[in-house]
Design an enzyme around this catalytic site. Structure first.
Site, PDB file in Angstrom:
ATOM      1  N   SER A   1      13.404   2.709  -4.152  1.00  0.00           N
ATOM      2  CA  SER A   1      13.709   1.275  -4.160  1.00  0.00           C
ATOM      3  C   SER A   1      12.543   0.445  -3.648  1.00  0.00           C
ATOM      4  CB  SER A   1      14.973   0.989  -3.353  1.00  0.00           C
ATOM      5  OG  SER A   1      14.724   1.268  -2.003  1.00  0.00           O
TER       6      SER A   1
ATOM      7  N   GLU B   1     -10.494 -10.344  -4.855  1.00  0.00           N
ATOM      8  CA  GLU B   1     -10.703  -9.088  -4.128  1.00  0.00           C
ATOM      9  C   GLU B   1     -11.822  -8.309  -4.792  1.00  0.00           C
ATOM     10  OE1 GLU B   1      -6.962  -7.060  -3.767  1.00  0.00           O
ATOM     11  OE2 GLU B   1      -6.366  -8.316  -2.089  1.00  0.00           O
TER      12      GLU B   1
ATOM     13  N   ASP C   1       7.488  13.236  -3.587  1.00  0.00           N
ATOM     14  CA  ASP C   1       8.715  13.930  -4.026  1.00  0.00           C
ATOM     15  C   ASP C   1       8.936  13.844  -5.534  1.00  0.00           C
ATOM     16  OD1 ASP C   1       9.442  14.614  -1.422  1.00  0.00           O
ATOM     17  OD2 ASP C   1      10.543  12.744  -1.127  1.00  0.00           O
TER      18      ASP C   1
ATOM     19  N   HIS D   1      -8.924   3.758   1.124  1.00  0.00           N
ATOM     20  CA  HIS D   1      -9.231   2.390   1.554  1.00  0.00           C
ATOM     21  C   HIS D   1     -10.240   2.497   2.689  1.00  0.00           C
ATOM     22  CE1 HIS D   1      -8.977  -1.709   2.814  1.00  0.00           C
ATOM     23  NE2 HIS D   1      -8.265  -1.973   1.741  1.00  0.00           N
TER      24      HIS D   1
ATOM     25  N   ARG E   1     -14.546  -0.029  -3.264  1.00  0.00           N
ATOM     26  CA  ARG E   1     -13.898   0.749  -2.201  1.00  0.00           C
ATOM     27  C   ARG E   1     -14.485   2.150  -2.058  1.00  0.00           C
ATOM     28  NH1 ARG E   1      -7.494  -0.913  -2.933  1.00  0.00           N
ATOM     29  NH2 ARG E   1      -7.820  -2.989  -2.126  1.00  0.00           N
TER      30      ARG E   1
ATOM     31  N   HIS F   1      -5.121   5.887   0.329  1.00  0.00           N
ATOM     32  CA  HIS F   1      -4.431   4.625   0.069  1.00  0.00           C
ATOM     33  C   HIS F   1      -3.563   4.664  -1.181  1.00  0.00           C
ATOM     34  CE1 HIS F   1      -3.758   0.401   0.375  1.00  0.00           C
ATOM     35  NE2 HIS F   1      -4.461   0.078  -0.686  1.00  0.00           N
TER      36      HIS F   1
ATOM     37  N   ARG G   1      -8.575   2.605  -9.223  1.00  0.00           N
ATOM     38  CA  ARG G   1      -7.719   1.431  -9.417  1.00  0.00           C
ATOM     39  C   ARG G   1      -8.442   0.158  -8.992  1.00  0.00           C
ATOM     40  NH1 ARG G   1      -3.470  -1.124  -5.515  1.00  0.00           N
ATOM     41  NH2 ARG G   1      -4.990  -0.313  -4.046  1.00  0.00           N
TER      42      ARG G   1
HETATM   43  C1  FAD Z   1      -0.936  -0.828   3.129  1.00  0.00           C
HETATM   44  C2  FAD Z   1      -0.867  -1.001   1.638  1.00  0.00           C
HETATM   45  C3  FAD Z   1      -1.333  -2.170   1.054  1.00  0.00           C
HETATM   46  C4  FAD Z   1      -1.276  -2.336  -0.331  1.00  0.00           C
HETATM   47  N1  FAD Z   1      -1.671  -3.525  -0.881  1.00  0.00           N
HETATM   48  C5  FAD Z   1      -1.523  -3.712  -2.217  1.00  0.00           C
HETATM   49  C6  FAD Z   1      -1.816  -4.974  -2.810  1.00  0.00           C
HETATM   50  O1  FAD Z   1      -2.175  -5.926  -2.135  1.00  0.00           O
HETATM   51  N2  FAD Z   1      -1.668  -5.095  -4.157  1.00  0.00           N
HETATM   52  C7  FAD Z   1      -1.265  -4.064  -4.955  1.00  0.00           C
HETATM   53  O2  FAD Z   1      -1.160  -4.233  -6.172  1.00  0.00           O
HETATM   54  N3  FAD Z   1      -0.962  -2.866  -4.406  1.00  0.00           N
HETATM   55  C8  FAD Z   1      -1.068  -2.676  -3.070  1.00  0.00           C
HETATM   56  N4  FAD Z   1      -0.740  -1.468  -2.524  1.00  0.00           N
HETATM   57  C9  FAD Z   1      -0.178  -0.426  -3.396  1.00  0.00           C
HETATM   58  C10 FAD Z   1       1.258  -0.796  -3.740  1.00  0.00           C
HETATM   59  O3  FAD Z   1       1.884  -1.328  -2.600  1.00  0.00           O
HETATM   60  C11 FAD Z   1       2.038   0.420  -4.209  1.00  0.00           C
HETATM   61  O4  FAD Z   1       1.332   1.090  -5.203  1.00  0.00           O
HETATM   62  C12 FAD Z   1       3.384  -0.014  -4.772  1.00  0.00           C
HETATM   63  O5  FAD Z   1       4.075  -0.788  -3.824  1.00  0.00           O
HETATM   64  C13 FAD Z   1       4.200   1.206  -5.144  1.00  0.00           C
HETATM   65  O6  FAD Z   1       5.481   0.781  -5.482  1.00  0.00           O
HETATM   66  P1  FAD Z   1       6.553   1.851  -5.927  1.00  0.00           P
HETATM   67  O7  FAD Z   1       7.803   1.093  -6.185  1.00  0.00           O
HETATM   68  O8  FAD Z   1       6.000   2.705  -6.975  1.00  0.00           O
HETATM   69  O9  FAD Z   1       6.726   2.808  -4.644  1.00  0.00           O
HETATM   70  P2  FAD Z   1       7.181   2.465  -3.163  1.00  0.00           P
HETATM   71  O10 FAD Z   1       7.128   1.030  -2.889  1.00  0.00           O
HETATM   72  O11 FAD Z   1       6.435   3.363  -2.261  1.00  0.00           O
HETATM   73  O12 FAD Z   1       8.708   2.903  -3.150  1.00  0.00           O
HETATM   74  C14 FAD Z   1       9.062   4.255  -3.243  1.00  0.00           C
HETATM   75  C15 FAD Z   1      10.544   4.378  -2.998  1.00  0.00           C
HETATM   76  O13 FAD Z   1      10.960   5.700  -3.309  1.00  0.00           O
HETATM   77  C16 FAD Z   1      11.822   6.191  -2.301  1.00  0.00           C
HETATM   78  N5  FAD Z   1      11.747   7.648  -2.326  1.00  0.00           N
HETATM   79  C17 FAD Z   1      10.645   8.441  -2.311  1.00  0.00           C
HETATM   80  N6  FAD Z   1      11.000   9.738  -2.401  1.00  0.00           N
HETATM   81  C18 FAD Z   1      12.352   9.763  -2.488  1.00  0.00           C
HETATM   82  C19 FAD Z   1      13.310  10.799  -2.602  1.00  0.00           C
HETATM   83  N7  FAD Z   1      12.963  12.085  -2.648  1.00  0.00           N
HETATM   84  N8  FAD Z   1      14.620  10.466  -2.643  1.00  0.00           N
HETATM   85  C20 FAD Z   1      15.006   9.165  -2.586  1.00  0.00           C
HETATM   86  N9  FAD Z   1      14.142   8.140  -2.487  1.00  0.00           N
HETATM   87  C21 FAD Z   1      12.831   8.439  -2.443  1.00  0.00           C
HETATM   88  C22 FAD Z   1      11.302   5.545  -1.035  1.00  0.00           C
HETATM   89  O14 FAD Z   1      12.280   5.543  -0.034  1.00  0.00           O
HETATM   90  C23 FAD Z   1      10.971   4.142  -1.555  1.00  0.00           C
HETATM   91  O15 FAD Z   1      12.136   3.367  -1.572  1.00  0.00           O
HETATM   92  C24 FAD Z   1      -0.776  -1.290  -1.145  1.00  0.00           C
HETATM   93  C25 FAD Z   1      -0.314  -0.121  -0.554  1.00  0.00           C
HETATM   94  C26 FAD Z   1      -0.343   0.028   0.821  1.00  0.00           C
HETATM   95  C27 FAD Z   1       0.188   1.289   1.428  1.00  0.00           C
END
Ligand code: FAD
Length: 512
Positions: A11, A114, A215, A236, A283, A344, A379
């Site tokens: 989520s 950026e 996972d 990063h 980076r 990162h 990226r």
């Molecule tokens: C510090 C930081 C700064 C960043 N800044 C930027 C930015 O400025 N701009 C940008 O474009 N990107 C940025 N990124 C990257 C970006 O935030 C992520 O790539 C993006 O948010 C990933 O989204 P997602 O929905 O794929 O995964 P996530 O947001 O990581 O969500 C994963 C979800 O999966 C759930 N999950 C995982 N495994 C399981 C399991 N086995 N069972 C049930 N649930 C599970 C977790 O609980 C979570 O809810 C940044 C990342 C970080 C860490």
């Protein structure tokens, strides 16, 4: 046992965006959103979302070229075009849903720049954009009655079944462990989407929170889905240095863009020795410069000097960074911030097509766990939130056109839930995890060598074998399953690294 039309695991921005779209379009169908305990990467995103919103100073072509340059020849051009051109409409959607991006005096969206971008094109909310997007998505999810959120529920495996006509291997749902009651159950789903985020926890120092254990990627691998580009891990350059391992606080690139200097302990701006762009080089170059500087000096960290910047303006631009540094005893107007590079972002992942479909039937992937072809070998900053928004929309479009209740649940053998035994979490696994993180940090970090990679391959095989012989596969708990998954993902990173025969993008092997 539970039945659903749409099962979404994760989520963050990817999972919640998809859930909202499906639930709104199919009000009579059920969407289950499963999320394990802990914070998402999305919540941590600082900088913002890249999108071409100023058609005079910027253009799609420029954003496409910047993305291709960062990806160093390995991006898929059609995917890059598609994602970039979808940018404005996806941002408009977030605005319509109530996202508060920063605006100027005439209410125009404020755009920042950026590293690697040739124009101002990052929409943001102060220095906590991800938190703001998550707030809006969470509210929307809560207001949709046909979305059931299973909080603190850990998906530990997918079920691969050959029951569909025409017969093919198809995912029919997932095994879930309730982390509070410690009960395992199975969710039958017409379609399953993995939106489980990244893999940062495989390393000692990472910007990723505790959930980033790969996972989804490991589950997809066990179901024989294709993975790609697992060797491309973005580091990063600047996270707040702390002795202890774990999630490190990110000092956004925008701080260097704002004028901060990177210095060694003697006060020398060493990055200029490696690249004339200094602090604003890409980076991978800045991370490598820090790595080499620390290898020579044998010191633990380098420093970001902001003392020459105007304190009040800095506070206004970066309130979160200012306060977090202060809480850790660093007043940025007087002290240098101790920093090191950290893992990162994973550029590779589960291979998906233009509709987010993996190579296995009824299995979709979206967000950081997926490989779409957008990032290539590296990226471009702020392209990942955009990618998650665009592919959540693509998966939605696919279901809009072709969703049908293909799977007849009654025809599927009941999955053998009872044969799983939920066991106590053990310190032994935590120790093993430390060992794995050290191995990956030392052998598959910013600078790798073929020799180190081969050593890691051997060591990982030993660790896997030891786990298999000491703990039966049917024993489960969150820590144990995460460790199993991390071992599997680590093996893929090592194998893909060994297979990579040229230094490209964020990948660097000193023996090539
Ligand atoms: C510090 C930081 C700064 C960043 N800044 C930027 C930015 O400025 N701009 C940008 O474009 N990107 C940025 N990124 C990257 C970006 O935030 C992520 O790539 C993006 O948010 C990933 O989204 P997602 O929905 O794929 O995964 P996530 O947001 O990581 O969500 C994963 C979800 O999966 C759930 N999950 C995982 N495994 C399981 C399991 N086995 N069972 C049930 N649930 C599970 C977790 O609980 C979570 O809810 C940044 C990342 C970080 C860490």
């Amino acid at each position: 046992m539970i039945h659903t039309d749409f099962l979404i695991i994760g989520s963050g921005i990817a999972g919640m965006t998809l859930a909202v779209k499906l639930a709104e379009y199919f009000p009579t169908k059920k969407v289950i959103l499963v999320t394990k305990a802990g914070e998402s990467n999305t919540r941590f995103a600082q900088g913002g979302v890249a999108a071409v919103l100023d058609q005079i100073q910027d253009s799609y072509q420029k954003h496409i070229e910047d993305t291709l340059r960062a990806g160093d020849g390995l991006c898929d051009l059609d995917v890059v075009k598609h994602v970039v051109e979808q940018g404005p409409v996806r941002i408009k959607e977030l605005l319509d849903w109530g996202t508060q991006f920063d605006r100027g005096p005439e209410q125009q969206l404020l755009l920042s720049r950026e590293g690697g971008h040739t124009a101002l094109r990052i929409v943001h909310h102060k220095d906590s954009t991800g938190k703001e997007i998550e707030r809006v998505l969470r509210l929307r999810v809560q207001n949709l009655a046909n979305i059931q959120v299973l909080e603190d529920c850990y998906a530990f495996d997918l079920k691969l079944t050959a029951t569909i006509k025409p017969t093919k291997q198809t995912i029919t749902g997932a095994h879930i462990l309730d982390q509070n009651t410690r009960e395992a159950t199975f969710i039958y789903a017409q379609t399953t989407t993995l939106a489980t985020g990244g893999i940062g926890q495989l390393y000692t120092h990472t910007t990723n929170p505790s959930i980033a254990t790969g996972d989804g990627i490991a589950m997809a691998l066990r179901a024989n889905a294709k993975l790609k580009s697992m060797e491309f891990i973005q580091f990063h350059p600047t996270v707040f240095y702390e002795k202890n391992a774990g999630t490190s606080f990110l000092i956004s690139e925008a701080v260097r863009g704002y004028g901060a200097y990177l210095k060694n302990s003697k006060g020398h701006r060493f990055v200029l020795d490696y690249d004339p762009r200094g602090e604003l080089a890409s980076r991978d170059i800045v991370s490598r410069a820090i790595y080499l500087e620390l290898s020579h000096s044998k010191e633990k960290c380098v420093y970001l000097d902001c003392t020459h910047l105007k304190k009040e303006e800095f506070k206004n631009h970066f309130p979160n960074i200012y306060q977090t540094c202060l809480n850790r005893g660093v007043d940025i107007s007087k002290n240098w911030i101790p920093v090191i590079p950290a893992v990162h972002y994973l550029c590779g992942g589960i291979v998906v097509d233009a509709y987010g479909k993996s190579t296995i039937g009824n299995l979709f992937a979206c967000g950081e766990c997926s490989y779409t072809g957008l990032h290539g070998a590296n990226r471009l900053a702020s392209n990942s939130l955009l990618e998650a928004l665009v592919y959540a929309h693509s998966i939605f479009e696919y279901h809009k056109r072709s969703f049908s209740k293909e799977i007849v649940f009654d025809s599927i053998d009941p999955p053998a839930i009872k044969s799983y035994t939920v066991v106590e979490e053990s310190n032994q696994i935590k120790e093993k995890l430390d060992e794995l993180q050290t191995l990956m940090s030392e052998n598959a970090g910013i600078v790798r060598s073929t020799e180190q990679l081969i050593q890691a391959r051997v060591k990982l095989k030993t660790l896997s074998k030891a786990l298999q012989t000491s703990i039966p596969k049917t024993f489960i708990n969150t820590g144990l399953c995460e460790y199993r998954n991390m071992l599997a993902v680590a093996q893929m990173i090592i194998e893909h690294s060994i297979a990579r025969k040229e230094n490209v993008g964020g990948y660097y092997n000193s023996q090539l």
